[in-house]
Design a protein around this motif. Structure first.
Motif, PDB file in Angstrom:
ATOM      1  N   ALA A 196      -0.113   0.907  -4.189  1.00 53.53           N
ATOM      2  CA  ALA A 196      -1.165   0.034  -4.700  1.00 53.53           C
ATOM      3  C   ALA A 196      -2.340  -0.041  -3.740  1.00 53.53           C
ATOM      4  O   ALA A 196      -2.172   0.113  -2.533  1.00 53.53           O
ATOM      5  N   GLN A 197      -3.495  -0.302  -4.291  1.00 54.50           N
ATOM      6  CA  GLN A 197      -4.665  -0.636  -3.476  1.00 54.50           C
ATOM      7  C   GLN A 197      -4.603  -2.145  -3.272  1.00 54.50           C
ATOM      8  O   GLN A 197      -4.482  -2.901  -4.237  1.00 54.50           O
TER       9      GLN A 197
ATOM     10  N   GLU B 167      -5.902  -5.891  -1.500  1.00 52.57           N
ATOM     11  CA  GLU B 167      -6.932  -6.702  -0.871  1.00 52.57           C
ATOM     12  C   GLU B 167      -6.303  -8.039  -0.514  1.00 52.57           C
ATOM     13  O   GLU B 167      -5.819  -8.763  -1.387  1.00 52.57           O
TER      14      GLU B 167
ATOM     15  N   GLU C  83       0.843  -1.209   0.000  1.00 54.12           N
ATOM     16  CA  GLU C  83       0.000   0.000   0.000  1.00 54.12           C
ATOM     17  C   GLU C  83       0.874   1.254   0.000  1.00 54.12           C
ATOM     18  O   GLU C  83       0.620   2.192  -0.759  1.00 54.12           O
TER      19      GLU C  83
END
Length: 193
Positions: A10-11, A13, A6
């Motif tokens: 980047a995003q 999950e 992050e």
């Protein structure tokens, strides 16, 4: 690892869901512990199939530490031989150095035209491992583009520190524990997505 990726822009999950992992712009395969345990965890969520399908479609994957090791054909730890994901031929075996584990900061020998190490070729990275790939066996016979292999040395024993192979990249060291150099490497990888 999530926070490091992050911070690199980047995003993220965190998921064990097959379709979510398959559809992501990039997939990071971390690994901690033993080769066999990591492969059992991957197989439990069909992770080896996710990796294979992503690569068949040219979708980026980044393996880290044992997450790199399981990308090879097989590993031998504590006398137990385990089949890996077989994306690259080769054996993960115990390092042949006077002091194992290899724990701490070390430099790497990155090849020219590297994307992962662009701008950080002379930096140090943080390693924690007792096993590694000591012999690169993939032969392309000039029919395909040869992977870029980065090497490191510990106690006189040379091992693969990173590989760049089209959409498949991996590092033996931990970029998330490697300070500014590791953050730069993650940014370099994210920039290829």
């Amino acid at each position: 690892m999530v926070r490091a990726v992050e911070r690199a822009g980047a995003q993220v999950e965190l998921t064990g869901d097959f379709q979510t992992a398959l559809d992501a712009d990039g997939l990071v395969v971390p690994g901690v512990g033993a080769f066999e345990a990591c492969m059992q965890g991957l197989r439990a969520i069909k992770g080896e199939r996710i990796i294979g399908r992503r690569l068949a479609g040219g979708r980026p994957v980044l393996g880290i530490c044992v997450g790199m090791q399981v990308l090879f054909e097989r590993g031998v730890e504590h006398g137990v031989e385990t089949e890996g994901c077989d994306e690259w031929p080769g054996l993960v075996e115990r390092l042949q150095a006077p002091v194992v584990p290899h724990m701490g900061w070390n430099t790497v020998d990155a090849p020219e035209s590297t994307a992962l190490f662009n701008g950080i070729e002379g930096e140090r990275f943080y390693f924690v491992h007792s096993y590694g790939v000591r012999d690169w066996t993939l032969q392309t016979n000039d029919r395909t583009r040869a992977p870029l292999v980065t090497w490191a040395e510990h106690g006189g024993d040379r091992f693969v520190a990173a590989v760049e192979n089209g959409p498949l990249c991996a590092t033996q060291f931990h970029p998330e524990k490697s300070g500014d150099a590791g953050a730069a490497l993650l940014r370099n990888w994210i920039g290829t997505l």
